[in-house]
Each structure stands twice: as C-alpha cells, then as structure tokens.
Write a protein that holds these residues in place. Structure first.
Motif, PDB file in Angstrom:
ATOM      1  N   LEU A  14      61.083  46.289 110.891  1.00  0.00           N
ATOM      2  CA  LEU A  14      61.692  45.524 109.812  1.00  0.00           C
ATOM      3  C   LEU A  14      61.584  46.339 108.529  1.00  0.00           C
ATOM      4  CD1 LEU A  14      62.926  42.871 108.759  1.00  0.00           C
ATOM      5  CD2 LEU A  14      60.598  42.021 108.453  1.00  0.00           C
ATOM      6  N   PRO A  15      62.707  46.845 108.015  1.00  0.00           N
ATOM      7  CA  PRO A  15      62.662  47.654 106.795  1.00  0.00           C
ATOM      8  C   PRO A  15      62.439  46.782 105.553  1.00  0.00           C
ATOM      9  CG  PRO A  15      64.919  47.382 107.517  1.00  0.00           C
ATOM     10  CD  PRO A  15      64.060  46.723 108.548  1.00  0.00           C
ATOM     11  N   PHE A  16      61.796  47.369 104.537  1.00  0.00           N
ATOM     12  CA  PHE A  16      61.522  46.671 103.286  1.00  0.00           C
ATOM     13  C   PHE A  16      62.068  47.471 102.116  1.00  0.00           C
ATOM     14  CE2 PHE A  16      58.116  45.154 106.057  1.00  0.00           C
ATOM     15  CZ  PHE A  16      58.227  43.782 105.864  1.00  0.00           C
ATOM     16  N   LYS A  17      62.443  46.764 101.059  1.00  0.00           N
ATOM     17  CA  LYS A  17      62.902  47.395  99.827  1.00  0.00           C
ATOM     18  C   LYS A  17      61.805  48.325  99.308  1.00  0.00           C
ATOM     19  CE  LYS A  17      64.584  46.267  95.232  1.00  0.00           C
ATOM     20  NZ  LYS A  17      64.964  45.195  94.323  1.00  0.00           N
ATOM     21  N   GLY A  18      62.198  49.542  98.917  1.00  0.00           N
ATOM     22  CA  GLY A  18      61.251  50.522  98.390  1.00  0.00           C
ATOM     23  C   GLY A  18      60.684  51.458  99.439  1.00  0.00           C
ATOM     24  N   GLU A  19      60.913  51.163 100.702  1.00  0.00           N
ATOM     25  CA  GLU A  19      60.392  51.996 101.788  1.00  0.00           C
ATOM     26  C   GLU A  19      61.216  53.287 101.903  1.00  0.00           C
ATOM     27  OE1 GLU A  19      59.093  51.192 106.411  1.00  0.00           O
ATOM     28  OE2 GLU A  19      60.528  49.841 105.482  1.00  0.00           O
ATOM     29  N   ILE A  20      60.561  54.378 102.272  1.00  0.00           N
ATOM     30  CA  ILE A  20      61.233  55.659 102.492  1.00  0.00           C
ATOM     31  C   ILE A  20      61.450  55.811 104.004  1.00  0.00           C
ATOM     32  CG2 ILE A  20      61.125  58.170 102.226  1.00  0.00           C
ATOM     33  CD1 ILE A  20      61.247  56.653  99.549  1.00  0.00           C
ATOM     34  N   LEU A  21      62.706  56.015 104.408  1.00  0.00           N
ATOM     35  CA  LEU A  21      63.061  56.158 105.820  1.00  0.00           C
ATOM     36  C   LEU A  21      63.968  57.369 105.998  1.00  0.00           C
ATOM     37  CD1 LEU A  21      63.914  52.423 106.658  1.00  0.00           C
ATOM     38  CD2 LEU A  21      61.846  53.669 107.283  1.00  0.00           C
ATOM     39  N   GLN A  22      64.266  57.664 107.252  1.00  0.00           N
ATOM     40  CA  GLN A  22      65.212  58.724 107.583  1.00  0.00           C
ATOM     41  C   GLN A  22      66.293  58.145 108.479  1.00  0.00           C
ATOM     42  OE1 GLN A  22      62.870  61.758 109.450  1.00  0.00           O
ATOM     43  NE2 GLN A  22      61.858  62.332 107.560  1.00  0.00           N
ATOM     44  N   GLY A  23      67.501  58.649 108.305  1.00  0.00           N
ATOM     45  CA  GLY A  23      68.619  58.202 109.124  1.00  0.00           C
ATOM     46  C   GLY A  23      69.582  59.346 109.363  1.00  0.00           C
ATOM     47  N   VAL A  24      70.490  59.127 110.305  1.00  0.00           N
ATOM     48  CA  VAL A  24      71.479  60.139 110.674  1.00  0.00           C
ATOM     49  C   VAL A  24      72.852  59.677 110.195  1.00  0.00           C
ATOM     50  CG1 VAL A  24      72.552  61.382 112.586  1.00  0.00           C
ATOM     51  CG2 VAL A  24      70.130  60.781 112.695  1.00  0.00           C
ATOM     52  N   VAL A  25      73.544  60.540 109.470  1.00  0.00           N
ATOM     53  CA  VAL A  25      74.879  60.227 108.949  1.00  0.00           C
ATOM     54  C   VAL A  25      75.855  60.091 110.109  1.00  0.00           C
ATOM     55  CG1 VAL A  25      76.793  61.050 107.518  1.00  0.00           C
ATOM     56  CG2 VAL A  25      74.420  61.464 106.799  1.00  0.00           C
ATOM     57  N   HIS A  26      76.639  58.999 110.114  1.00  0.00           N
ATOM     58  CA  HIS A  26      77.654  58.856 111.164  1.00  0.00           C
ATOM     59  C   HIS A  26      79.041  58.545 110.618  1.00  0.00           C
ATOM     60  CE1 HIS A  26      77.958  54.376 111.465  1.00  0.00           C
ATOM     61  NE2 HIS A  26      76.732  54.438 110.991  1.00  0.00           N
ATOM     62  N   ARG A  27      79.170  58.258 109.326  1.00  0.00           N
ATOM     63  CA  ARG A  27      80.488  58.055 108.723  1.00  0.00           C
ATOM     64  C   ARG A  27      80.434  58.473 107.262  1.00  0.00           C
ATOM     65  NH1 ARG A  27      83.144  53.429 111.523  1.00  0.00           N
ATOM     66  NH2 ARG A  27      83.797  54.488 113.418  1.00  0.00           N
ATOM     67  N   ILE A  28      81.484  59.158 106.820  1.00  0.00           N
ATOM     68  CA  ILE A  28      81.562  59.598 105.430  1.00  0.00           C
ATOM     69  C   ILE A  28      82.861  59.093 104.827  1.00  0.00           C
ATOM     70  CG2 ILE A  28      81.692  61.593 103.885  1.00  0.00           C
ATOM     71  CD1 ILE A  28      80.025  63.128 105.925  1.00  0.00           C
ATOM     72  N   PHE A  29      82.740  58.467 103.663  1.00  0.00           N
ATOM     73  CA  PHE A  29      83.884  57.951 102.923  1.00  0.00           C
ATOM     74  C   PHE A  29      83.771  58.430 101.481  1.00  0.00           C
ATOM     75  CE2 PHE A  29      82.900  54.869 106.235  1.00  0.00           C
ATOM     76  CZ  PHE A  29      84.130  54.742 106.874  1.00  0.00           C
ATOM     77  N   ARG A  30      84.847  58.328 100.752  1.00  0.00           N
ATOM     78  CA  ARG A  30      84.869  58.733  99.349  1.00  0.00           C
ATOM     79  C   ARG A  30      83.788  57.999  98.546  1.00  0.00           C
ATOM     80  NH1 ARG A  30      88.144  61.353  96.399  1.00  0.00           N
ATOM     81  NH2 ARG A  30      89.846  61.364  97.897  1.00  0.00           N
ATOM     82  N   HIS A  31      83.518  56.751  98.897  1.00  0.00           N
ATOM     83  CA  HIS A  31      82.581  55.941  98.112  1.00  0.00           C
ATOM     84  C   HIS A  31      81.144  55.986  98.631  1.00  0.00           C
ATOM     85  CE1 HIS A  31      85.857  54.469  95.742  1.00  0.00           C
ATOM     86  NE2 HIS A  31      86.510  54.165  96.842  1.00  0.00           N
ATOM     87  N   GLY A  32      80.898  56.747  99.717  1.00  0.00           N
ATOM     88  CA  GLY A  32      79.534  56.852 100.214  1.00  0.00           C
ATOM     89  C   GLY A  32      79.469  57.187 101.687  1.00  0.00           C
ATOM     90  N   VAL A  33      78.275  57.068 102.266  1.00  0.00           N
ATOM     91  CA  VAL A  33      78.071  57.412 103.676  1.00  0.00           C
ATOM     92  C   VAL A  33      77.332  56.277 104.388  1.00  0.00           C
ATOM     93  CG1 VAL A  33      78.005  59.897 103.222  1.00  0.00           C
ATOM     94  CG2 VAL A  33      75.878  58.614 103.259  1.00  0.00           C
TER      95      VAL A  33
END
Length: 189
Positions: free
Chosen positions: A82-101
C-alpha cells in the motif's frame, strides 16, 4: 509500503468438495482462501494482497442450510503493498505523452508523473517520444524511474479499473529521476 497484516476471512467450501464423511481437507480450505484473495486482489484499507505468510487458525465449520456449502473462519497473516504520500518508490515507464508519463510500480499499473513535476525535462516528440533533461538524462519506455508519491487514490470500479490504486508522482528532489541498474535488462518491482 510493504506491510504484514492479520486478516480474517470466511472461506466457503462447496458441498461437492466434502468427502463421504462430510469432512473437508485443510488443503481445500487453503486453496479456496488463496483463490478468494486472488479474485479480491486488493482492499482500500490494506492495499494489494501479495502473499499469505502464515496460517493462524481455521475455525469450526458452519453449514448453510439452503446450499449445503460449508463456511470456515480463517485467520492468517498476509503481506500487502500500500503506497503512501511522501514515499519514495521506483517504477518502469510504459507510456509517454506530451503531458507526462505512466509508470508501473509493482502491482500498480497507473502511476502518473506530470510534465510539470519533471523539472528541467522537455518533451521530445517522435516515433518514440522521450523526456530529455538539460543534463541529457532520458525518460523513455522501459526506463526505471525513482519518484516520490504525491497522492494515492483507491478506485473501486470505474470503466476498466476494478479495485485499483492509482498514484500521482513527481521527480522533484535529490536522487529522483531515471536510474540505471547494472547487469539487468529488466526491472521487476
């Protein structure tokens, strides 16, 4: 964040799974518990169910008269995410758009980093769009990104989302952004 929680579930065993003496094997009860957790996937309070780590007790059976099904109260420990606000995590990019990923982070399929939360990165359009920093760091598909959780939302049911957490994230801060993993072509959270 990974947590260890104690849970109680009423596990239903179908009448046809009873042996001739009307007994049920412990294996049948545990198998049904695991199937139920797999179908439930996650809960708002505990997060994603990852693994049953120990079985505490199986209570006395209660028979439902109409169907003949048998219910067992089962107490067990379960590892959750369960992720919490302020936590540092890692993820893998799977979609890229002009407004973000969009990133995948463990069982979470939708972690969004807005272009506004990627300081010093500019969107570069093309067949394979990327975000490129002033220092030539690149955020592209399949890149691992270290990020801070800015917000988490539980979605019970909406369109294709069913019992999912979605996150808003950012890479503003020290040691956040794309990272390299030596010796690994792929990253599994």
């Amino acid at each position: 964040m990974f947590c260890e929680v104690e849970l109680l579930r009423d596990v239903a065993v179908l009448a046809e799974n009873l042996d001739r003496n009307g007994l049920v094997s412990q294996r049948s009860i545990i198998t049904r518990l695991l199937e139920d957790l797999l179908n439930e996937k996650a809960s708002k309070d505990h997060g994603y169910f990852l693994a049953v780590t120990s079985l505490k007790s199986i209570g006395k059976a209660e028979v439902v008269d109409e169907s003949g099904d048998v219910f067992f109260p089962v107490v067990f420990n379960c590892r959750t995410f369960l992720p919490f606000k302020g936590e540092i995590l890692q993820g893998v990019v799977h979609r890229i758009f002009r407004h973000g990923v969009f990133l995948r982070c463990g069982p979470i399929k939708y972690a969004f980093i807005s272009a506004r939360k990627m300081p010093n990165y500019q969107y570069v359009a093309g067949e394979n769009p990327v975000f490129l920093s002033n220092e030539l760091a690149k955020i592209e598909n399949d890149v691992v990104v270290c990020f801070m959780v800015l917000g988490v939302r539980w979605i019970e049911k909406r369109g294709d989302f069913t019992k999912e957490f979605v996150m808003l994230a950012g890479i503003e801060g020290d040691s956040l952004g794309p990272i390299s993993l030596s010796g690994a072509d792929e990253f599994d959270v």
